[in-house]
Design a protein around this motif. Structure first.
Motif, PDB file in Angstrom:
ATOM      1  N   LYS A 403       1.311  -1.390  -0.004  1.00  0.00           N
ATOM      2  CA  LYS A 403       0.343  -0.026  -0.056  1.00  0.00           C
ATOM      3  C   LYS A 403       0.691   1.167  -0.332  1.00  0.00           C
ATOM      4  CE  LYS A 403      -3.590   2.169   2.716  1.00  0.00           C
ATOM      5  NZ  LYS A 403      -5.232   1.800   3.503  1.00  0.00           N
ATOM      6  N   SER A 405       0.412   5.329   0.584  1.00  0.00           N
ATOM      7  CA  SER A 405      -0.557   6.817   0.253  1.00  0.00           C
ATOM      8  C   SER A 405       0.614   7.971   0.803  1.00  0.00           C
ATOM      9  CB  SER A 405      -0.893   6.061   1.598  1.00  0.00           C
ATOM     10  OG  SER A 405      -0.472   5.803   2.871  1.00  0.00           O
ATOM     11  N   CYS A 443      -3.236   3.817  -2.440  1.00  0.00           N
ATOM     12  CA  CYS A 443      -3.738   2.833  -3.112  1.00  0.00           C
ATOM     13  C   CYS A 443      -3.001   1.759  -2.908  1.00  0.00           C
ATOM     14  CB  CYS A 443      -3.715   2.922  -4.872  1.00  0.00           C
ATOM     15  SG  CYS A 443      -2.369   3.759  -5.378  1.00  0.00           S
ATOM     16  N   ASN A 509      -2.814   0.941 -11.444  1.00  0.00           N
ATOM     17  CA  ASN A 509      -2.133   1.610 -10.425  1.00  0.00           C
ATOM     18  C   ASN A 509      -0.149   1.134 -10.859  1.00  0.00           C
ATOM     19  OD1 ASN A 509      -4.297   1.545  -9.796  1.00  0.00           O
ATOM     20  ND2 ASN A 509      -4.313   0.538  -7.727  1.00  0.00           N
ATOM     21  N   LEU A 607      -7.368  -0.021  -5.845  1.00  0.00           N
ATOM     22  CA  LEU A 607      -7.566   1.561  -6.605  1.00  0.00           C
ATOM     23  C   LEU A 607      -7.438   2.273  -6.069  1.00  0.00           C
ATOM     24  CD1 LEU A 607      -9.748   0.581  -9.471  1.00  0.00           C
ATOM     25  CD2 LEU A 607      -7.939   0.967  -9.351  1.00  0.00           C
ATOM     26  N   PRO A 608      -7.376   4.131  -6.087  1.00  0.00           N
ATOM     27  CA  PRO A 608      -7.587   5.401  -5.837  1.00  0.00           C
ATOM     28  C   PRO A 608      -8.609   5.382  -5.573  1.00  0.00           C
ATOM     29  CG  PRO A 608      -5.891   5.339  -7.362  1.00  0.00           C
ATOM     30  CD  PRO A 608      -6.038   4.513  -7.737  1.00  0.00           C
ATOM     31  N   TYR A 612     -11.753   4.153  -8.473  1.00  0.00           N
ATOM     32  CA  TYR A 612     -12.348   3.075  -7.537  1.00  0.00           C
ATOM     33  C   TYR A 612     -13.796   3.495  -8.433  1.00  0.00           C
ATOM     34  CZ  TYR A 612     -15.873   0.674  -5.891  1.00  0.00           C
ATOM     35  OH  TYR A 612     -16.291  -0.006  -4.897  1.00  0.00           O
ATOM     36  N   ASN A 664     -10.844   2.592   1.267  1.00  0.00           N
ATOM     37  CA  ASN A 664      -9.685   3.947   1.237  1.00  0.00           C
ATOM     38  C   ASN A 664     -10.248   5.432   1.418  1.00  0.00           C
ATOM     39  OD1 ASN A 664      -7.178   2.438   1.498  1.00  0.00           O
ATOM     40  ND2 ASN A 664      -7.920   2.754  -1.082  1.00  0.00           N
TER      41      ASN A 664
END
Length: 741
Positions: A403, A405, A443, A509, A607-608, A612, A664
């Motif tokens: 992950k 971020s 993501c 991604n 997905l972000p 998404y 998220n």
């Protein structure tokens, strides 16, 4: 005529008759001698009746005697007869012609005897193991046989002698080859016959006095030395030198009896030895050869070891450079000093020894070129290793994800997140963009892609501390990694990217993550690289980003096709309340919802958030558009059908809200707003549900003379079509239809 003249004339005639008689006798002797030589030669080399033949020495004496008589006759004719002026010209001409004929025959007979004498001498020398003498005699015989005799090329015995010469030559070569094998013998065997874990190669050099010198001289005379040296060189390379060069387990032993033993462990992928160890083993073998061949020379005076070196040195040096020295080149600059001490200096010393031994010529600079180009070779190997490692990373599995971020906007890269974050802050503050310009949305990416970026940063970091030439090549190695990314990644994972939605999302991604770094990585290292290097990666971004988006769009199209196939089972939503139609329609809607739920599970953590919702919204929009178009086009909708349609569409409406939520998300999410934002036809869908449940009056109120919410989503013709399908033809319906325009 005077008395004196008569006397002289009679004397001349008498002398001419005497000479003619001698010539006739000489011709008869030569015919007998020719027949005798023919029978001897034919009997010995054609019929092989050697026990009935006269000795060659007797024939030689007869030929010499006839040759003497011929010489006397020639002098008599030239000195005496020509002085007799009374002798007729015709007689003199005849005598000279006979003399020339006998002379030609004598030349042929002498040639045959010389050939036979050389053949017998060669056979005798071969029995005494005087190989050089035998080879010289055979060479003389071969030259005599090869010299043409004008007008006598078809003599049968010459062909027999030619065959005999070839037979003796091959016999001599065979005997010398066998003797060579006895004195220079090879053997190889498994030290452990059961496991075959080790292999032993042995070269035994046996002393034989002058025999080896005789063999070498004879082989050179006959032109067979080159092929013998070639075979010997091949065995030297394959059995002795190569194991020492390519296998670190090789050990070399030599004994006082000139026996060299090389032992190696059998390994599938042998590891090359350190250069020092390799040079020691190779020199041990060469020193044994030098000791054994020290007193041997060829005809031009060249040392025999130099001849062996000419056969093997080029292949040996290429083998050393390719299989031992090149793999020993370090991967990092910090190891170069140790490499120079353990490899470069021993290499120079090794070449000097080989030149002194004349094993290699002075102008052979294969090892010297390696030493001179070590910097270039180092950076070439470094670049190759980088690209090879990058390729392996690209081919590794995608399902191992990590992950990223805003807390780690550049990923957990080598050098620590704090260093990377400080660079990000510096870059962000230098421009006029928003505070989110360099933020990477939360993501998941594949672990191999993060490792790939780590490798790129490490490569550029090393380039900043390298020489200018190395820095340039390392920079382009980093660029080539991402060009390779565009080719290898989609090809290696083509099947997974097309079949699994999760893999498509991860790859999307990955491409976004790589482009995020490429936008900044050039600026980070630009000042530390040589001025002539345009440290930019921005030109690679469009291609990489397009790879990710195209893959994701292709997956979305695949999912659209799947859901459309499900909706085909609803048969256009006609008579949905009747029997089998009700079941199939309900099943189709639930299959679509199940597929959307599955995509939510695999995409929401990967997905972000924004991407998404756009992806799920795109698929959901396709579903509602398909249902809306089918419902609006229905010509007759019964009350039960309307109720069933409203129920199914309400089920979609109920399940659509949770689809807009992601793990998220930060804080609460207004699903109504997100549905309207990401599903363009969502309000149209809800208005159709309202129409299905509404009365004529309610529909009229929502139309509101073309200004209500219904008018925003449906056209007048679509509203009229639904009213006609839902309600019976009454005055009220006609009045409402008249108002909708």
């Amino acid at each position: 005529m005077s008395f004196v003249s008569q006397v002289l004339s009679c004397a001349g005639q008498l002398e001419a008759k005497e000479i003619q008689g001698k010539m006739d006798l000489l011709g008869k002797k030569m015919e007998d001698l020719k027949l005798e030589i023919y029978e001897v030669t034919r009997g010995k080399y054609v019929d092989f009746f050697t026990q009935k033949l006269q000795a060659t020495s007797a024939l030689v004496e007869n030929v010499e005697k006839v040759s003497g008589d011929l010489h006397d006759a020639k002098e008599k004719i030239e000195n005496d007869v020509q002085n007799q002026l009374t002798l007729s010209k015709e007689v003199l001409t005849n005598l000279k012609g006979d003399l020339e004929n006998h002379k030609c025959v004598l030349v042929i007979l002498e040639r045959l005897l010389q050939i036979q004498d050389n053949l017998e001498c060669a056979a005798s020398a071969n029995k005494r193991h005087s190989y050089s003498e035998a080879a010289a005699s055979l060479l003389k015989a071969d030259v005599l046989l090869g010299t043409p005799l004008e007008g006598y090329d078809d003599i049968e015995v010459l062909m027999a002698l030619q065959t005999e010469c070839c037979v003796q030559k091959q016999k001599l070569i065979f005997e010398m080859t066998e003797k060579w094998k006895q004195m220079i013998s090879w053997s190889s065997s498994d030290a452990n016959s059961q496991s075959k874990s080790r292999q032993v190669f042995q070269l035994e050099l046996t002393s034989g006095g002058n025999v080896l010198s005789e063999i070498i001289g004879a082989m050179e005379t006959l032109g067979d030395l080159e092929s013998t040296l070639k075979n010997f060189g091949k065995r030297l390379i394959s059995d002795l030198f190569k194991p020492c060069v390519v296998n670190s387990t090789a050990t070399v032993k030599n004994t006082p009896e000139n026996i060299v033993i090389v032992t190696v462990n059998n390994e599938k992928t042998p590891v090359p030895p350190p250069p020092k160890q390799m040079y020691m083993n190779v020199m041990t073998i060469i020193q044994v050869l030098e000791k054994y061949f020290s007193d041997l020379t060829v005809q031009d005076g060249t040392n025999f070891l130099s001849c062996v070196g000419r056969q093997v040195s080029q292949e040996l040096l290429e083998l050393i450079v390719k299989e031992c020295l090149t793999p020993a080149i370090p991967h990092n600059n910090k190891d170069m000093a140790e490499f120079e001490a353990n490899c470069i200096e021993p290499t120079k010393a090794f070449q000097g020894i080989l030149v002194n031994l004349k094993f290699i010529p002075e102008d052979d600079n294969a090892l010297e070129e390696f030493v001179k180009n070590i910097d270039v070779l180092f950076v070439n190997k470094k670049s190759q290793d980088i690209l090879l490692r990058a390729r392996e990373l690209m081919k590794s599995e995608l399902h191992n994800t990590i992950k990223v971020s805003d807390e780690y906007p550049l990923g957990e890269m080598a050098g620590g997140p704090s260093e990377r974050k400080s660079r990000k802050v510096e870059l962000a503050s230098s421009g006029q963009g928003s505070s989110d310009t360099f933020k990477l949305p939360a993501c998941q990416i594949s672990a191999c892609t993060q490792q790939l970026m780590t490798l790129a940063y490490e490569t550029l970091e090393e380039a900043t501390s390298s020489s200018q030439e190395c820095a340039v090549q390392l920079f382009f190695a980093a660029r080539n990694m991402f060009e390779l990314f565009c080719s290898v990644y989609p090809t290696a994972h083509q099947k997974a990217l097309s079949l699994f939605p999760q893999m498509s999302a991860v790859f999307n991604n990955d491409c976004m993550y790589v482009c995020h770094h490429l936008a900044m990585i050039g600026h980070q290292f630009n000042k530390s690289l040589p001025e002539d290097v345009q440290a930019t990666f921005v030109d690679l971004m469009p291609k990489i980003r397009r790879l990710g988006t195209d893959t994701m769009l292709q997956q979305l199209n695949t999912q659209k096709d799947i859901m459309l196939d499900y909706l085909q089972a609803a048969k256009g939503f006609v008579s949905v309340s009747e029997g089998s139609n009700s079941t199939s329609t309900e099943k189709a809607v639930k299959q679509v919802l199940h597929q959307l739920g599955h995509l939510q599970k695999v995409w929401q953590e990967i997905l972000p958030v924004n991407q998404y919702r756009k992806s799920i919204g795109t698929l959901l929009n396709m579903v509602v558009v398909e249902i809306c178009d089918r419902v609006v086009s229905l010509e007759d909708i019964s009350a039960s059908d309307a109720s069933q349609l409203a129920s199914l569409m309400s089920l979609i409406q109920k399940r659509a809200g949770p689809l807009m939520k992601s793990t998220n998300d930060e804080g609460d999410v207004n699903v109504t707003i997100e549905l309207q934002r990401n599903v363009p036809k969502w309000l149209r869908f809800t208005e159709i549900i309202t129409v299905l449940n509404a009365s004529l009056l309610e529909i009229n109120d929502r139309w509101a003379d073309g200004k209500g919410p219904l008018a925003n989503e449906l056209t007048a013709s679509e509203v009229k079509q639904m009213i006609r399908a839902l309600f019976q033809n009454t005055d009220r319906r006609s009045a409402i239809l008249a108002k909708i325009r």
